[in-house]
Scaffold this motif. Structure first.
Motif, PDB file in Angstrom:
ATOM      1  N   THR A 108       0.895  -1.162   0.031  1.00  0.00           N
ATOM      2  CA  THR A 108       0.062   0.073   0.043  1.00  0.00           C
ATOM      3  C   THR A 108       0.765   1.511  -0.061  1.00  0.00           C
ATOM      4  O   THR A 108       1.920   1.346   0.729  1.00  0.00           O
ATOM      5  CB  THR A 108      -1.145  -0.028   1.203  1.00  0.00           C
ATOM      6  OG1 THR A 108      -1.759  -1.152   1.364  1.00  0.00           O
ATOM      7  CG2 THR A 108      -1.932   1.261   1.133  1.00  0.00           C
ATOM      8  N   TYR A 109       0.395   2.279  -0.695  1.00  0.00           N
ATOM      9  CA  TYR A 109       1.062   3.511  -0.728  1.00  0.00           C
ATOM     10  C   TYR A 109       0.162   4.595  -0.291  1.00  0.00           C
ATOM     11  O   TYR A 109      -0.835   4.471  -0.565  1.00  0.00           O
ATOM     12  CB  TYR A 109       1.456   3.962  -2.084  1.00  0.00           C
ATOM     13  CG  TYR A 109       2.697   3.087  -2.781  1.00  0.00           C
ATOM     14  CD1 TYR A 109       4.000   3.520  -2.624  1.00  0.00           C
ATOM     15  CD2 TYR A 109       2.298   1.982  -3.521  1.00  0.00           C
ATOM     16  CE1 TYR A 109       4.964   2.571  -2.820  1.00  0.00           C
ATOM     17  CE2 TYR A 109       3.340   1.148  -3.892  1.00  0.00           C
ATOM     18  CZ  TYR A 109       4.539   1.332  -3.590  1.00  0.00           C
ATOM     19  OH  TYR A 109       5.691   0.693  -4.196  1.00  0.00           O
ATOM     20  N   ILE A 110       0.690   5.334   0.649  1.00  0.00           N
ATOM     21  CA  ILE A 110      -0.336   6.422   1.315  1.00  0.00           C
ATOM     22  C   ILE A 110       0.235   7.860   1.245  1.00  0.00           C
ATOM     23  O   ILE A 110       1.413   7.827   1.755  1.00  0.00           O
ATOM     24  CB  ILE A 110      -0.386   6.181   2.881  1.00  0.00           C
ATOM     25  CG1 ILE A 110      -1.329   4.647   3.125  1.00  0.00           C
ATOM     26  CG2 ILE A 110      -1.568   7.046   3.404  1.00  0.00           C
ATOM     27  CD1 ILE A 110      -1.367   4.294   4.373  1.00  0.00           C
ATOM     28  N   LEU A 148      -3.071  -3.168   8.125  1.00  0.00           N
ATOM     29  CA  LEU A 148      -3.132  -1.765   7.489  1.00  0.00           C
ATOM     30  C   LEU A 148      -4.221  -0.881   7.850  1.00  0.00           C
ATOM     31  O   LEU A 148      -3.931   0.140   8.291  1.00  0.00           O
ATOM     32  CB  LEU A 148      -3.709  -2.161   5.872  1.00  0.00           C
ATOM     33  CG  LEU A 148      -3.947  -1.248   4.891  1.00  0.00           C
ATOM     34  CD1 LEU A 148      -2.758  -0.056   4.838  1.00  0.00           C
ATOM     35  CD2 LEU A 148      -4.405  -1.577   3.670  1.00  0.00           C
ATOM     36  N   GLN A 166      -3.648   2.901   9.237  1.00  0.00           N
ATOM     37  CA  GLN A 166      -4.482   4.022   8.829  1.00  0.00           C
ATOM     38  C   GLN A 166      -5.287   4.687   9.976  1.00  0.00           C
ATOM     39  O   GLN A 166      -5.643   5.841  10.083  1.00  0.00           O
ATOM     40  CB  GLN A 166      -5.461   3.532   7.908  1.00  0.00           C
ATOM     41  CG  GLN A 166      -4.653   3.326   6.407  1.00  0.00           C
ATOM     42  CD  GLN A 166      -5.703   2.769   5.291  1.00  0.00           C
ATOM     43  OE1 GLN A 166      -6.211   1.862   5.740  1.00  0.00           O
ATOM     44  NE2 GLN A 166      -5.500   3.659   4.420  1.00  0.00           N
ATOM     45  N   SER A 206      -5.208  11.814   4.401  1.00  0.00           N
ATOM     46  CA  SER A 206      -4.629  10.883   3.752  1.00  0.00           C
ATOM     47  C   SER A 206      -5.300  10.397   2.755  1.00  0.00           C
ATOM     48  O   SER A 206      -6.442  10.316   2.713  1.00  0.00           O
ATOM     49  CB  SER A 206      -3.865   9.889   4.383  1.00  0.00           C
ATOM     50  OG  SER A 206      -5.058   9.056   5.087  1.00  0.00           O
ATOM     51  N   ASN A 207      -4.737   9.588   1.700  1.00  0.00           N
ATOM     52  CA  ASN A 207      -5.283   8.751   0.637  1.00  0.00           C
ATOM     53  C   ASN A 207      -4.327   7.554   0.215  1.00  0.00           C
ATOM     54  O   ASN A 207      -3.134   7.639   0.108  1.00  0.00           O
ATOM     55  CB  ASN A 207      -5.206   9.677  -0.700  1.00  0.00           C
ATOM     56  CG  ASN A 207      -6.310   9.181  -1.846  1.00  0.00           C
ATOM     57  OD1 ASN A 207      -6.670   8.289  -1.666  1.00  0.00           O
ATOM     58  ND2 ASN A 207      -6.389  10.076  -2.873  1.00  0.00           N
ATOM     59  N   ALA A 208      -5.080   6.357   0.246  1.00  0.00           N
ATOM     60  CA  ALA A 208      -4.232   5.231   0.270  1.00  0.00           C
ATOM     61  C   ALA A 208      -4.725   4.653  -1.032  1.00  0.00           C
ATOM     62  O   ALA A 208      -5.657   4.670  -1.492  1.00  0.00           O
ATOM     63  CB  ALA A 208      -4.715   4.339   1.405  1.00  0.00           C
TER      64      ALA A 208
END
Length: 139
Positions: free
Chosen positions: A68-70, A114, A118, A127-129
């Protein structure tokens, strides 16, 4: 750090090493039509100019994880960095420009892990995942 003017042969050597950092010197020499000592000298110059920074290998990553990229926007930079240091699932953290100021890469074994990460991010800002669904290999 020395400045170096690269020619076609330098680029060929660089490309060969980029695709296989363990390629034998003799094989490089054959492919660029030079002697092994001449290739070694060019490689040394590329290293000294910091064009070649290291030689590495790719390892088979374990496939049972969620990548995952956040992206996150925060004014609490030091607190966010400390928070991320405490999670073994955080593999990379980078300062970026644009609407967000951090990019965080996670590798978690479960969705629960995860979500836990978050939930803790909420106190730092929006934030945006992005969950990786498939890697695209260009080699």
């Amino acid at each position: 750090m020395k400045s170096l003017q690269l020619d076609r042969t330098d680029y060929m050597i660089w490309e060969l090493l980029k695709s296989n950092s363990r390629i034998p010197l003799v094989d490089i020499a054959t492919q660029v039509n030079m002697s092994p000592p001449a290739v070694k000298e060019r490689m040394t110059k590329l290293e000294e100019a910091n064009i070649i920074k290291s030689y590495t290998i790719k390892i088979q990553e374990k496939e049972n994880f969620i990548e995952t990229y956040i992206m996150i926007k925060t004014s609490k930079c030091l607190q966010l960095e400390d928070y991320c240091r405490n999670f073994k699932s955080v593999k990379e953290m980078k300062r970026v420009s644009g609407n967000y100021n951090y990019l965080i890469k996670l590798e978690t074994e479960t969705l629960r892990e995860l979500y836990k990460f978050q939930e803790g991010l909420v106190k730092f800002g929006p934030s945006n995942a992005f969950v990786v669904t498939k890697n695209i290999d260009f080699n």
